[in-house]
Design a protein around this motif. Sequence first.
Motif, PDB file in Angstrom:
ATOM      1  N   THR A  10      46.819  -8.632-122.955  1.00 39.83           N
ATOM      2  CA  THR A  10      45.969  -8.443-121.865  1.00 39.83           C
ATOM      3  C   THR A  10      46.324  -9.638-121.081  1.00 39.83           C
ATOM      4  O   THR A  10      46.569 -11.039-121.424  1.00 39.83           O
ATOM      5  N   ARG A  11      46.677  -9.620-119.691  1.00 35.48           N
ATOM      6  CA  ARG A  11      46.743 -10.457-118.820  1.00 35.48           C
ATOM      7  C   ARG A  11      46.019 -10.849-117.611  1.00 35.48           C
ATOM      8  O   ARG A  11      45.656  -9.835-116.900  1.00 35.48           O
ATOM      9  N   PHE A  12      45.711 -11.933-117.182  1.00 35.24           N
ATOM     10  CA  PHE A  12      44.692 -12.168-116.182  1.00 35.24           C
ATOM     11  C   PHE A  12      45.626 -13.224-115.211  1.00 35.24           C
ATOM     12  O   PHE A  12      46.340 -14.059-115.614  1.00 35.24           O
ATOM     13  N   THR A  13      45.820 -12.638-113.802  1.00 31.14           N
ATOM     14  CA  THR A  13      46.699 -13.269-112.931  1.00 31.14           C
ATOM     15  C   THR A  13      45.712 -13.678-111.918  1.00 31.14           C
ATOM     16  O   THR A  13      45.022 -13.055-111.159  1.00 31.14           O
ATOM     17  N   LEU A  14      45.971 -14.929-111.355  1.00 29.02           N
ATOM     18  CA  LEU A  14      45.452 -15.553-110.174  1.00 29.02           C
ATOM     19  C   LEU A  14      46.802 -15.651-109.177  1.00 29.02           C
ATOM     20  O   LEU A  14      47.560 -16.365-109.563  1.00 29.02           O
ATOM     21  N   GLY A  15      46.704 -15.029-108.110  1.00 25.96           N
ATOM     22  CA  GLY A  15      47.558 -15.160-106.967  1.00 25.96           C
ATOM     23  C   GLY A  15      47.277 -15.982-105.578  1.00 25.96           C
ATOM     24  O   GLY A  15      46.117 -15.815-105.400  1.00 25.96           O
ATOM     25  N   VAL A  16      48.053 -17.039-105.248  1.00 29.09           N
ATOM     26  CA  VAL A  16      47.586 -17.645-104.269  1.00 29.09           C
ATOM     27  C   VAL A  16      48.798 -17.301-103.099  1.00 29.09           C
ATOM     28  O   VAL A  16      49.710 -17.380-103.258  1.00 29.09           O
ATOM     29  N   TRP A  17      48.290 -16.575-101.842  1.00 31.44           N
ATOM     30  CA  TRP A  17      49.167 -15.790-101.054  1.00 31.44           C
ATOM     31  C   TRP A  17      49.427 -16.796-100.072  1.00 31.44           C
ATOM     32  O   TRP A  17      48.191 -17.411 -99.290  1.00 31.44           O
ATOM     33  N   ALA A  18      50.612 -17.353 -99.387  1.00 31.09           N
ATOM     34  CA  ALA A  18      50.802 -18.032 -98.432  1.00 31.09           C
ATOM     35  C   ALA A  18      50.677 -17.194 -97.018  1.00 31.09           C
ATOM     36  O   ALA A  18      51.638 -16.365 -97.032  1.00 31.09           O
ATOM     37  N   VAL A  19      49.755 -17.390 -96.239  1.00 29.87           N
ATOM     38  CA  VAL A  19      49.763 -16.635 -95.008  1.00 29.87           C
ATOM     39  C   VAL A  19      49.741 -17.778 -93.851  1.00 29.87           C
ATOM     40  O   VAL A  19      49.398 -18.630 -93.968  1.00 29.87           O
ATOM     41  N   ALA A  20      50.193 -17.020 -92.681  1.00 29.48           N
ATOM     42  CA  ALA A  20      50.549 -17.940 -91.517  1.00 29.48           C
ATOM     43  C   ALA A  20      49.334 -18.324 -90.943  1.00 29.48           C
ATOM     44  O   ALA A  20      48.139 -17.928 -90.930  1.00 29.48           O
ATOM     45  N   GLN A  21      49.498 -19.388 -90.243  1.00 25.05           N
ATOM     46  CA  GLN A  21      48.347 -20.132 -89.116  1.00 25.05           C
ATOM     47  C   GLN A  21      47.267 -20.776 -89.972  1.00 25.05           C
ATOM     48  O   GLN A  21      46.075 -20.477 -89.594  1.00 25.05           O
ATOM     49  N   GLY A  22      47.501 -21.183 -91.157  1.00 19.10           N
ATOM     50  CA  GLY A  22      46.179 -21.788 -91.965  1.00 19.10           C
ATOM     51  C   GLY A  22      45.382 -21.106 -92.594  1.00 19.10           C
ATOM     52  O   GLY A  22      44.555 -21.375 -93.305  1.00 19.10           O
ATOM     53  N   ALA A  23      45.567 -19.771 -92.685  1.00 18.02           N
ATOM     54  CA  ALA A  23      44.856 -18.844 -93.382  1.00 18.02           C
ATOM     55  C   ALA A  23      45.471 -18.539 -94.794  1.00 18.02           C
ATOM     56  O   ALA A  23      46.786 -18.496 -94.909  1.00 18.02           O
ATOM     57  N   MET A  24      44.733 -18.263 -95.814  1.00 19.99           N
ATOM     58  CA  MET A  24      45.337 -18.092 -97.130  1.00 19.99           C
ATOM     59  C   MET A  24      44.653 -16.887 -97.633  1.00 19.99           C
ATOM     60  O   MET A  24      43.510 -16.403 -97.166  1.00 19.99           O
ATOM     61  N   ALA A  25      45.167 -16.029 -98.667  1.00 21.47           N
ATOM     62  CA  ALA A  25      44.541 -15.037 -99.590  1.00 21.47           C
ATOM     63  C   ALA A  25      44.750 -15.372-101.085  1.00 21.47           C
ATOM     64  O   ALA A  25      45.683 -16.005-101.359  1.00 21.47           O
ATOM     65  N   PHE A  26      43.579 -14.888-101.695  1.00 20.75           N
ATOM     66  CA  PHE A  26      43.846 -15.319-103.322  1.00 20.75           C
ATOM     67  C   PHE A  26      43.587 -13.977-103.748  1.00 20.75           C
ATOM     68  O   PHE A  26      42.623 -13.083-103.432  1.00 20.75           O
TER      69      PHE A  26
END
Length: 166
Positions: free
Chosen positions: A60-76
């Motif tokens: 079983t794998r648990f993944t945390l991803g941090v997405w680099a998005v333009a203009q100071g916004a980010m997604a997790f």
Amino acid sequence: MRRFIAVVLLLTVGLPLVSAWGAEHGSANKLGVGGSFNLALATPLFDVFYEIPTGDNAATRFTLGVWAVAQGAMAFSVDASFLITPALEGFRPYFGGGVGGLIAAAGGIGGIAQVSLTVNGMAGTYFALSDAFGLYGQVRLIGVLDLANLQIAALLMPGLGLYVMF
């Protein structure tokens, strides 16, 4: 619908508990750090995962991803996956998927701009460099359901990284 959500949450939370009964004594947990590239949005991702063996050829794998998005916004993104991990000579492929993931986009100054539910599938392989660490390469497919306007998208993300076993 409520029963479906309850079953999905029970499976996602309950799968790690199976490791207490199914894992063999010599199995080791993995902690991995790497990067992926979102082909549809042309953005890089920083991935961290924690993998728990749930048997001789499963995990079983648990993944945390941090997405680099333009203009100071980010997604997790946060998700859990059940993997099949057959042992071959020299490398260890894996494939599997999961449901019940979440993507939260933070826009501006700390505000949550969007929340999406996800399902995921992945395939890859581990290349052991020693008994304690190695490299991995994978391809992830994430299906995203945008809750704001009920749109569905599929994101293909190849990636590479390092892992340690403990």
